[in-house]
Design a protein around this motif. Structure first.
Motif, PDB file in Angstrom:
ATOM      1  N   GLN A   1      41.538  40.845  44.872  1.00 48.22           N
ATOM      2  CA  GLN A   1      42.339  40.983  42.855  1.00 48.22           C
ATOM      3  C   GLN A   1      42.282  42.463  42.945  1.00 48.22           C
ATOM      4  N   GLU A   2      41.408  43.299  42.686  1.00 50.93           N
ATOM      5  CA  GLU A   2      41.285  44.504  43.390  1.00 50.93           C
ATOM      6  C   GLU A   2      42.714  45.601  43.943  1.00 50.93           C
TER       7      GLU A   2
ATOM      8  N   ASN B   1      45.589  42.492  32.807  1.00 55.95           N
ATOM      9  CA  ASN B   1      44.620  42.098  32.885  1.00 55.95           C
ATOM     10  C   ASN B   1      44.057  40.470  33.688  1.00 55.95           C
TER      11      ASN B   1
ATOM     12  N   LEU C   1      37.807  38.864  44.190  1.00 59.12           N
ATOM     13  CA  LEU C   1      37.764  39.434  43.302  1.00 59.12           C
ATOM     14  C   LEU C   1      38.575  40.868  43.693  1.00 59.12           C
TER      15      LEU C   1
END
Length: 93
Positions: free
Chosen positions: A33-34, A57, A30
């Motif tokens: 990904q951010e 998204n 995560l």
């Protein structure tokens, strides 16, 4: 009764360890990904290198070295490309 190797205390510890490991990996994915942004060169789970052209998204647009742009599931991005692979992929920007 039948013998279950992952039953009892040992099985409980294994499940706790697996859950902790999963959560650590999920947190790392995560965070990666951010940090992604258009222009980044990435490696997908299937071994494709390309330049991110846009991120949404659940999807990402990836321009491949042959000039084709594909739409992939965002979570199929494995990692930012290693420096030597990134240099080779920069020819598509």
């Amino acid at each position: 009764g039948p013998f279950y190797p992952h039953s009892g205390r040992v099985g409980h510890r294994v499940r706790i360890w697996m859950t902790a490991r999963y959560n650590a990996v999920k947190k790392k994915v995560l965070a990666m990904q951010e940090a992604l942004k258009p222009g980044d060169i990435v490696l997908t789970q299937s071994g494709l290198y390309g330049v991110l052209t846009s991120l949404e998204n659940t999807t990402a647009h990836l321009r491949l070295t042959n000039g084709f742009e594909i739409v992939i599931d965002r979570f199929s991005i494995k990692e930012p490309a290693a420096p030597e692979a990134a240099r080779a992929a920069q020819t598509v920007q």
